[in-house]
Scaffold this motif. Structure first.
Motif, PDB file in Angstrom:
ATOM      1  N   ARG A  52      -4.159   3.163   7.218  1.00 21.79           N
ATOM      2  CA  ARG A  52      -5.371   2.849   6.449  1.00 21.79           C
ATOM      3  C   ARG A  52      -5.207   1.482   5.797  1.00 21.79           C
ATOM      4  N   ALA A  53      -6.263   0.702   5.802  1.00 21.35           N
ATOM      5  CA  ALA A  53      -6.262  -0.671   5.277  1.00 21.35           C
ATOM      6  C   ALA A  53      -5.331  -1.592   6.050  1.00 21.35           C
ATOM      7  N   GLY A  54      -4.809  -1.134   7.184  1.00 19.46           N
ATOM      8  CA  GLY A  54      -4.102  -2.024   8.093  1.00 19.46           C
ATOM      9  C   GLY A  54      -2.641  -2.278   7.810  1.00 19.46           C
ATOM     10  N   SER A  55      -2.021  -1.559   6.864  1.00 26.04           N
ATOM     11  CA  SER A  55      -0.588  -1.767   6.641  1.00 26.04           C
ATOM     12  C   SER A  55       0.000  -0.625   5.823  1.00 26.04           C
ATOM     13  N   TYR A  56       1.335  -0.579   5.799  1.00 29.07           N
ATOM     14  CA  TYR A  56       2.070   0.431   5.035  1.00 29.07           C
ATOM     15  C   TYR A  56       1.836   0.311   3.534  1.00 29.07           C
ATOM     16  N   LYS A  57       1.345  -0.823   3.073  1.00 28.75           N
ATOM     17  CA  LYS A  57       1.223  -1.083   1.634  1.00 28.75           C
ATOM     18  C   LYS A  57       0.391  -0.032   0.907  1.00 28.75           C
ATOM     19  N   VAL A  58      -0.516   0.594   1.607  1.00 31.00           N
ATOM     20  CA  VAL A  58      -1.376   1.584   0.970  1.00 31.00           C
ATOM     21  C   VAL A  58      -0.573   2.784   0.474  1.00 31.00           C
ATOM     22  N   ARG A  59       0.577   3.041   1.091  1.00 32.78           N
ATOM     23  CA  ARG A  59       1.414   4.169   0.683  1.00 32.78           C
ATOM     24  C   ARG A  59       1.917   3.976  -0.748  1.00 32.78           C
ATOM     25  N   GLY A  60       2.609   2.867  -0.971  1.00 32.39           N
ATOM     26  CA  GLY A  60       3.165   2.614  -2.293  1.00 32.39           C
ATOM     27  C   GLY A  60       2.098   2.435  -3.355  1.00 32.39           C
ATOM     28  N   VAL A  78      -4.655  -3.855 -11.838  1.00 35.81           N
ATOM     29  CA  VAL A  78      -4.690  -5.244 -11.405  1.00 35.81           C
ATOM     30  C   VAL A  78      -3.490  -5.500 -10.516  1.00 35.81           C
ATOM     31  N   ALA A  79      -3.670  -6.324  -9.497  1.00 36.30           N
ATOM     32  CA  ALA A  79      -2.599  -6.600  -8.539  1.00 36.30           C
ATOM     33  C   ALA A  79      -2.658  -8.055  -8.097  1.00 36.30           C
ATOM     34  N   ALA A  80      -1.571  -8.476  -7.478  1.00 37.18           N
ATOM     35  CA  ALA A  80      -1.478  -9.824  -6.906  1.00 37.18           C
ATOM     36  C   ALA A  80      -0.947  -9.703  -5.494  1.00 37.18           C
ATOM     37  N   SER A  81      -1.565 -10.403  -4.551  1.00 40.27           N
ATOM     38  CA  SER A  81      -1.179 -10.225  -3.158  1.00 40.27           C
ATOM     39  C   SER A  81      -1.778 -11.305  -2.283  1.00 40.27           C
ATOM     40  N   ALA A  82      -1.079 -11.598  -1.170  1.00 37.87           N
ATOM     41  CA  ALA A  82      -1.635 -12.492  -0.155  1.00 37.87           C
ATOM     42  C   ALA A  82      -2.585 -11.748   0.775  1.00 37.87           C
ATOM     43  N   GLY A  83      -2.599 -10.409   0.685  1.00 36.12           N
ATOM     44  CA  GLY A  83      -3.559  -9.694   1.525  1.00 36.12           C
ATOM     45  C   GLY A  83      -3.343  -8.214   1.677  1.00 36.12           C
ATOM     46  N   ASN A  84      -2.177  -7.779   2.187  1.00 37.59           N
ATOM     47  CA  ASN A  84      -2.008  -6.368   2.508  1.00 37.59           C
ATOM     48  C   ASN A  84      -1.907  -5.479   1.275  1.00 37.59           C
ATOM     49  N   HIS A  85      -1.137  -5.900   0.285  1.00 36.16           N
ATOM     50  CA  HIS A  85      -1.060  -5.130  -0.960  1.00 36.16           C
ATOM     51  C   HIS A  85      -2.433  -5.107  -1.634  1.00 36.16           C
ATOM     52  N   ALA A  86      -3.152  -6.214  -1.544  1.00 37.97           N
ATOM     53  CA  ALA A  86      -4.497  -6.281  -2.120  1.00 37.97           C
ATOM     54  C   ALA A  86      -5.385  -5.201  -1.532  1.00 37.97           C
ATOM     55  N   GLN A  87      -5.371  -5.081  -0.215  1.00 33.38           N
ATOM     56  CA  GLN A  87      -6.202  -4.081   0.438  1.00 33.38           C
ATOM     57  C   GLN A  87      -5.720  -2.663   0.140  1.00 33.38           C
ATOM     58  N   ALA A  90      -6.838  -1.810  -3.332  1.00 33.22           N
ATOM     59  CA  ALA A  90      -8.291  -1.616  -3.354  1.00 33.22           C
ATOM     60  C   ALA A  90      -8.674  -0.240  -2.819  1.00 33.22           C
ATOM     61  N   VAL A  91      -8.079   0.154  -1.684  1.00 33.81           N
ATOM     62  CA  VAL A  91      -8.393   1.455  -1.087  1.00 33.81           C
ATOM     63  C   VAL A  91      -7.900   2.593  -1.968  1.00 33.81           C
ATOM     64  N   ALA A  92      -6.660   2.476  -2.452  1.00 35.50           N
ATOM     65  CA  ALA A  92      -6.080   3.535  -3.278  1.00 35.50           C
ATOM     66  C   ALA A  92      -6.838   3.686  -4.593  1.00 35.50           C
ATOM     67  N   ALA A  93      -7.180   2.566  -5.218  1.00 32.22           N
ATOM     68  CA  ALA A  93      -7.898   2.622  -6.496  1.00 32.22           C
ATOM     69  C   ALA A  93      -9.264   3.273  -6.320  1.00 32.22           C
ATOM     70  N   ASP A 156       7.965   3.780  -7.989  1.00 36.66           N
ATOM     71  CA  ASP A 156       6.905   4.551  -7.316  1.00 36.66           C
ATOM     72  C   ASP A 156       6.492   3.895  -6.003  1.00 36.66           C
ATOM     73  N   VAL A 157       6.442   2.570  -6.015  1.00 33.10           N
ATOM     74  CA  VAL A 157       6.075   1.837  -4.797  1.00 33.10           C
ATOM     75  C   VAL A 157       7.160   2.025  -3.740  1.00 33.10           C
ATOM     76  N   ILE A 158       8.420   1.906  -4.138  1.00 32.19           N
ATOM     77  CA  ILE A 158       9.530   2.100  -3.202  1.00 32.19           C
ATOM     78  C   ILE A 158       9.491   3.513  -2.617  1.00 32.19           C
ATOM     79  N   ALA A 159       9.257   4.512  -3.472  1.00 32.72           N
ATOM     80  CA  ALA A 159       9.193   5.895  -2.995  1.00 32.72           C
ATOM     81  C   ALA A 159       8.071   6.073  -1.983  1.00 32.72           C
ATOM     82  N   GLY A 160       6.919   5.462  -2.248  1.00 33.64           N
ATOM     83  CA  GLY A 160       5.805   5.561  -1.319  1.00 33.64           C
ATOM     84  C   GLY A 160       6.121   4.937   0.029  1.00 33.64           C
TER      85      GLY A 160
END
Length: 411
Positions: A52-60, A78-87, A90-93, A156-160
Motif C-alpha cells: 500500500r502506498a508503494g513501499s514498506y514505509k507504510v508498515r512503520g 507531522v513527518a518529513a520525507s522525500a516521498g515514501n515515508h510521506a505517503q 498520509a495513508v496511515a494517518a 515502533d517504526v523499526i518494529a513495523g
C-alpha cells in the motif's frame, strides 16, 4: 543520545506490530527472479513495491501512529520525507483518523508530492534535503503539538518494518540470506531484529548507494557519522547520517553493509523492469544491484527486498535510456563529414545494412571547429547489444567517418 546500553527492539515487539498491521498492510508477494543468471540461485524478490502506498514505509508509519493516544492523534501528526515515508504517513494517518502534515524537499518527485496530497496529507515544500525537512517538521511539532513521526529512528517504526522479515520466513522458509537497502536504517534494523531472533544463522546484508553511504564509516567509527556531502538517484535512501536508534541495531544485528554505484542501480532498474516486469524505484533495487554487479556474493537461497516502486516517470525514462546505452543497446554519437548531397544517405544506409535502427538525426552546420563544407551529424541508434554496437561503430570508422561517442554509450 543512544548508548551501547540502549535496549534493542525485541522480536515480541515485531510480533505485536504484525498483529497491529493485520487487515491494513498487504502481505506482499514473493517472486522468483529472472535475468540474474550470473548470480548463484535461487534468488527471490520480496515485492514491497506492491505494498500500500508503494513501499514498506507504510508498515512503520501505521504502527507508530496506531500507538498514539486519542489525545495525541487529535493534535495531528507531522513527518518529513522525500516521498515514501510521506505517503506511508498520509495513508496511515487517514486510516487512523489523524490529520497529517508532511514536509518534503522542494525537489521531491512530483508524483510523490501529488500522491501524498491525494492520500489526504497537507504537504509543505521546504529546503533541498530531508535534513531540512526534518528540522522544519520538528519546529512544526513544537509550535502546534503535532506528533513527529520519524521516518526511521523510532522503536515502533523499526518494529513495523521488521514485519517484512516475518513474511519472508513464511514465504521462503529455506532462505539463507536477506538483502535490503539502507538509508537511515529502519528497514534493515527491523529485519535484523526478526532474523536474529527467529533464524540467527540467516545472513542479513544491507546495501547503500556509494555516493550516499553513511553506514560503513559509522560502523568503523562505532557511532553515527554525518557525511559532508551526498547525492544519488536513489532518493529514498539518500540519508546523510544513520539514526541514533537504528545504528546499534545495524551494528549488532546486520552481518554486512555493502555499496553499489549509480551505474549498478540504473542497470538493476532496467533488469527488473524488462525481465521481471517489476517497476521498482532506484532506492528499491539496490539489493538486486549488489547481486547483479557482483559486489555481494550471497549464500542462496537469497531474498532481496524490493522496498519501493514510487518512481517519477521522467526519471524512469532517463534511467531506461541510460541503462540501454550502458548495455550497448542505445548509442549516441556524432559523425563529422562532408556537407554534400548523398553523404548522409550513404551513412544511414551503412547503419541500416548493419542492423542499426536510427532513432533521431540532427545536423550541426555552424560550428567554430568546422571547415567550410563540413557538417556534424548527431545520431541516436538502437542496437542489439555490446557486440552489435561495436561492430556498427567499427564499420563507420572503417568507412572513413570520424565518430565521437556521446554519453554512457561510449565504446
Amino acid at each position: 543520545m543512544i548508548t551501547s546500553m540502549t535496549s534493542l527492539v525485541t522480536v515480541d515487539e515485531v510480533f505485536a506490530a504484525r498483529k497491529a498491521l493485520s487487515g491494513f498492510a498487504r502481505v506482499t508477494p514473493m517472486e522468483p527472479s529472472r535475468g540474474m543468471d550470473s548470480v548463484p540461485g535461487p534468488v527471490y524478490f520480496k515485492c514491497e513495491n506492491l505494498q500500500r502506498a508503494g513501499s514498506y514505509k507504510v508498515r512503520g508509519a501505521y504502527v507508530r501512529i496506531s500507538r498514539l493516544s486519542k489525545a495525541e492523534r487529535a493534535r495531528g501528526v507531522v513527518a518529513a520525507s522525500a516521498g515514501n515515508h510521506a505517503q506511508g504517513v498520509a495513508v496511515a494517518a487517514a486510516e487512523l483518523g489523524a490529520a497529517a502534515t508532511v514536509f518534503m524537499p522542494s525537489g521531491a518527485p512530483l508524483p510523490k508530492v501529488a500522491a501524498t496530497r491525494g492520500y489526504g496529507a497537507r504537504v509543505e515544500l521546504v529546503g533541498s534535503t530531508v535534513e531540512d525537512c526534518l528540522a522544519a517538521a520538528r519546529e512544526h511539532s513544537e509550535a502546534t503539538g503535532a506528533v513527529f513521526i520519524h521516518p526511521f529512528d523510532h522503536p515502533d517504526v523499526i518494529a513495523g518494518q521488521g514485519t517484512v522479515a516475518c513474511e519472508i520466513f513464511e514465504q521462503c522458509p529455506e532462505v539463507k540470506t536477506i538483502v535490503a537497502g539502507v538509508g537511515g536504517g529502519g528497514l534493515i534494523s527491523g529485519i535484523g531484529v526478526a532474523a536474529k531472533a527467529l533464524r540467527p544463522e540467516v545472513k542479513v546484508i544491507g546495501v547503500q548507494a556509494e555516493q550516499a553511504a553513511a553506514m560503513p564509516p559509522s560502523l568503523r567509527a562505532g557511532r553515527p557519522v554525518r557525511l559532508s556531502s551526498y547525492a544519488t538517484i536513489a532518493d529514498g535512501i539518500k540519508v546523510g547520517r544513520p539514526g541514533e536508534v537504528t545504528f546499534p541495531h545495524v551494528r549488532d544485528l546486520v552481518d554486512d553493509v555493502v555499496t553499489v554505484s549509480e551505474e549498478d542501480i540504473t542497470q538493476a532498474v532496467l533488469v527488473l523492469l524488462e525481465r521481471n516486469k517489476l517497476l521498482v524505484e532506484p532506492a528499491g533495487v539496490v539489493g538486486a544491484a549488489a547481486l547483479l554487479s557482483g559486489v555481494l556474493a550471497a549464500e542462496p537461497p537469497t531474498v532481496v527486498v524490493l522496498s519501493g516502486g514510487n518512481i517519477d516517470p521522467l526519471l524512469l525514462l532517463r534511467l531506461i535510456e541510460h541503462g540501454l546505452a550502458a548495455s550497448g543497446r542505445f548509442l549516441r554519437f556524432t559523425v563529422r563529414c562532408s556537407d554534400v548531397p548523398g553523404v548522409l544517405a550513404s551513412m544511414l544506409g551503412l547503419i541500416a545494412e548493419r542492423g542499426g535502427n536510427v532513432i533521431d538525426v540532427m545536423h550541426q552546420r555552424y560550428d567554430r571547429g568546422h571547415y567550410v563544407g563540413e557538417v556534424t551529424v548527431a545520431l541516436s541508434v538502437e542496437t542489439r547489444g555490446d557486440d552489435h554496437a561495436a561492430h556498427l561503430l567499427s564499420a563507420l570508422k572503417d568507412a572513413g567517418y570520424a565518430v565521437t561517442m556521446q554519453g554512457s554509450g561510449a565504446h
